[in-house]
Design an enzyme around this catalytic site. Structure first.
Site, PDB file in Angstrom:
ATOM      1  N   ASP A 124      -0.856  57.279 -18.348  1.00  0.00           N
ATOM      2  CA  ASP A 124       0.232  58.046 -17.710  1.00  0.00           C
ATOM      3  C   ASP A 124       1.016  58.839 -18.760  1.00  0.00           C
ATOM      4  O   ASP A 124       1.363  60.005 -18.557  1.00  0.00           O
ATOM      5  CB  ASP A 124       1.155  57.069 -16.962  1.00  0.00           C
ATOM      6  CG  ASP A 124       2.108  57.774 -16.005  1.00  0.00           C
ATOM      7  OD1 ASP A 124       1.834  58.928 -15.619  1.00  0.00           O
ATOM      8  OD2 ASP A 124       3.133  57.171 -15.647  1.00  0.00           O
TER       9      ASP A 124
ATOM     10  N   ASN B  41     -10.207  54.489 -12.892  1.00  0.00           N
ATOM     11  CA  ASN B  41     -11.363  53.601 -12.817  1.00  0.00           C
ATOM     12  C   ASN B  41     -11.469  52.871 -14.147  1.00  0.00           C
ATOM     13  O   ASN B  41     -11.635  53.512 -15.197  1.00  0.00           O
ATOM     14  CB  ASN B  41     -12.644  54.403 -12.550  1.00  0.00           C
ATOM     15  CG  ASN B  41     -12.675  54.918 -11.123  1.00  0.00           C
ATOM     16  OD1 ASN B  41     -12.307  54.189 -10.189  1.00  0.00           O
ATOM     17  ND2 ASN B  41     -13.069  56.160 -10.946  1.00  0.00           N
TER      18      ASN B  41
ATOM     19  N   LYS C 129     -13.586  50.858 -16.421  1.00  0.00           N
ATOM     20  CA  LYS C 129     -15.046  50.657 -16.478  1.00  0.00           C
ATOM     21  C   LYS C 129     -15.470  49.571 -17.462  1.00  0.00           C
ATOM     22  O   LYS C 129     -16.400  48.825 -17.208  1.00  0.00           O
ATOM     23  CB  LYS C 129     -15.718  51.981 -16.841  1.00  0.00           C
ATOM     24  CG  LYS C 129     -15.619  52.990 -15.696  1.00  0.00           C
ATOM     25  CD  LYS C 129     -16.186  54.326 -16.066  1.00  0.00           C
ATOM     26  CE  LYS C 129     -16.311  55.236 -14.871  1.00  0.00           C
ATOM     27  NZ  LYS C 129     -17.415  54.918 -13.971  1.00  0.00           N
TER      28      LYS C 129
ATOM     29  N   ARG D 280       3.439  74.147  -7.725  1.00  0.00           N
ATOM     30  CA  ARG D 280       4.117  73.130  -8.554  1.00  0.00           C
ATOM     31  C   ARG D 280       3.194  71.958  -8.882  1.00  0.00           C
ATOM     32  O   ARG D 280       3.613  71.019  -9.556  1.00  0.00           O
ATOM     33  CB  ARG D 280       5.358  72.613  -7.816  1.00  0.00           C
ATOM     34  CG  ARG D 280       6.498  73.646  -7.724  1.00  0.00           C
ATOM     35  CD  ARG D 280       7.552  73.168  -6.723  1.00  0.00           C
ATOM     36  NE  ARG D 280       8.088  71.881  -7.061  1.00  0.00           N
ATOM     37  CZ  ARG D 280       8.480  70.953  -6.166  1.00  0.00           C
ATOM     38  NH1 ARG D 280       8.391  71.187  -4.873  1.00  0.00           N
ATOM     39  NH2 ARG D 280       8.967  69.807  -6.561  1.00  0.00           N
ATOM     40  N   LYS D 281       1.964  71.985  -8.391  1.00  0.00           N
ATOM     41  CA  LYS D 281       1.039  70.845  -8.614  1.00  0.00           C
ATOM     42  C   LYS D 281       0.190  71.064  -9.860  1.00  0.00           C
ATOM     43  O   LYS D 281      -0.444  72.108 -10.018  1.00  0.00           O
ATOM     44  CB  LYS D 281       0.105  70.681  -7.413  1.00  0.00           C
ATOM     45  CG  LYS D 281       0.808  70.312  -6.139  1.00  0.00           C
ATOM     46  CD  LYS D 281      -0.172  70.287  -4.981  1.00  0.00           C
ATOM     47  CE  LYS D 281       0.565  70.506  -3.673  1.00  0.00           C
ATOM     48  NZ  LYS D 281      -0.315  70.785  -2.551  1.00  0.00           N
TER      49      LYS D 281
END
Ligand SMILES: CC/C=C\C/C=C\C/C=C\CCCCCCCC(=O)SCCNC(=O)CCNC(=O)[C@H](O)C(C)(C)COP(=O)(O)OP(=O)(O)OC[C@H]1O[C@@H](n2cnc3c(N)ncnc32)[C@H](O)[C@@H]1OP(=O)(O)O
Length: 230
Positions: free
Chosen positions: A151, A173, A175, A196-197
């Site tokens: 993050d 994921n 792994k 805005r994404k």
């Protein structure tokens, strides 16, 4: 190091805090901003080697090492507060103790990392050594700690590209587990921007690139200065 910082803060007349907590005085500029994104004695040979390699890449200006602090630099914090925060949700005393999560551990015990960015390529690379206090399954890094460093890395990538933006979605994921105290390489890339994404992906691999530990995709939303967060 913490002891000497606390001693220095006392010399400067800053308020005292419990051991390990660096207090911040909002009324003065007497704030110590140690940059944590540089080698310290807990860094393994691998982490130092990667650091040195990328510092060389910084020489032509294509890559930049990103400094990292325990507390958000005062000016950035004030800007953020002005635009997005509602003062009724903020208690001055609590805020004065606020620390960035990934920098809240003593050297070597938690998140040891350095990030480098390439703004042209819209990439952020993070070299991460997860310390013994990040254990989940015995001998391996906790999934929450892996999510945290992912993050932070994709967040940095999004924020470099689009200004203040927050995680709206993060898919990971897992792994292969990451052994405690080993060094892994996170590579994040801005894939797409739609209004805005901001869509950012990330891989976590071993240094020799043979092991893919985790893969992630994320969505960040650029904050709207006309909307309060709460
Ligand atoms: C932010 C930092 C800035 C400065 C600090 C200074 C220095 C540090 C520099 C950089 C370091 C950065 C590293 C940060 C790493 C850590 C990041 C985090 O962990 S953030 C914490 C976790 N996230 C949250 O708590 C966010 C909670 N959510 C919200 O507050 C809001 O939902 C939002 C994300 C702010 C968006 O709210 P808005 O009201 O502004 O937007 P909306 O109108 O709701 O949506 C706009 C648009 O986006 C679509 N959308 C929203 N969420 C999602 C979703 N989860 N999935 C898919 N799509 C989503 C929504 O549908 C709208 O789409 P449209 O209708 O097509 O426009």
């Amino acid at each position: 190091m913490l002891r000497s910082c606390a001693a220095l803060l006392r010399t400067l007349g800053a308020p005292r805090g419990p051991p390990g907590v660096v207090w911040r005085s909002f009324s003065s500029e007497k704030v110590i901003h140690k940059d944590f994104a540089v080698p310290n004695p807990s860094w393994s040979k691998d982490l130092r080697l990667l650091f040195d390699q990328f510092m060389k890449k910084c020489e032509d200006g294509s890559w930049e090492r990103l400094p990292s602090h325990r507390q958000t630099p005062l000016q950035k914090f004030e800007d953020f507060k002005t635009h997005f925060l509602d003062s009724k949700h903020m208690k001055e005393e609590q805020m004065s103790q606020a620390q960035n999560f990934t920098r809240s551990f003593e050297d070597g015990l938690g998140f040891e990392y350095v990030m480098f960015c390439n703004d042209i390529e819209k990439m952020v690379v993070c070299f991460f050594q997860g310390g013994p206090h990040l254990q989940g399954v015995p001998g391996f890094i906790h999934g929450g700690a892996i999510a945290t460093i992912i993050d932070a890395t994709v967040g940095m990538c999004a924020n470099r590209a689009g200004g203040a933006a927050m995680t709206a979605n993060l898919n990971i994921n897992f792994k292969r587990p990451i052994p405690l105290c080993s060094v892994v390489v996170l590579k994040s890339q801005l894939d797409k921007v739609e209004g805005r994404k901001l869509f950012v992906s990330c891989s976590v691999r071993s240094i020799d690139e043979k092991t893919l530990h985790s893969e992630a995709t994320s969505l960040f939303i650029k904050l709207d200065p006309n909307k309060r967060l709460t």
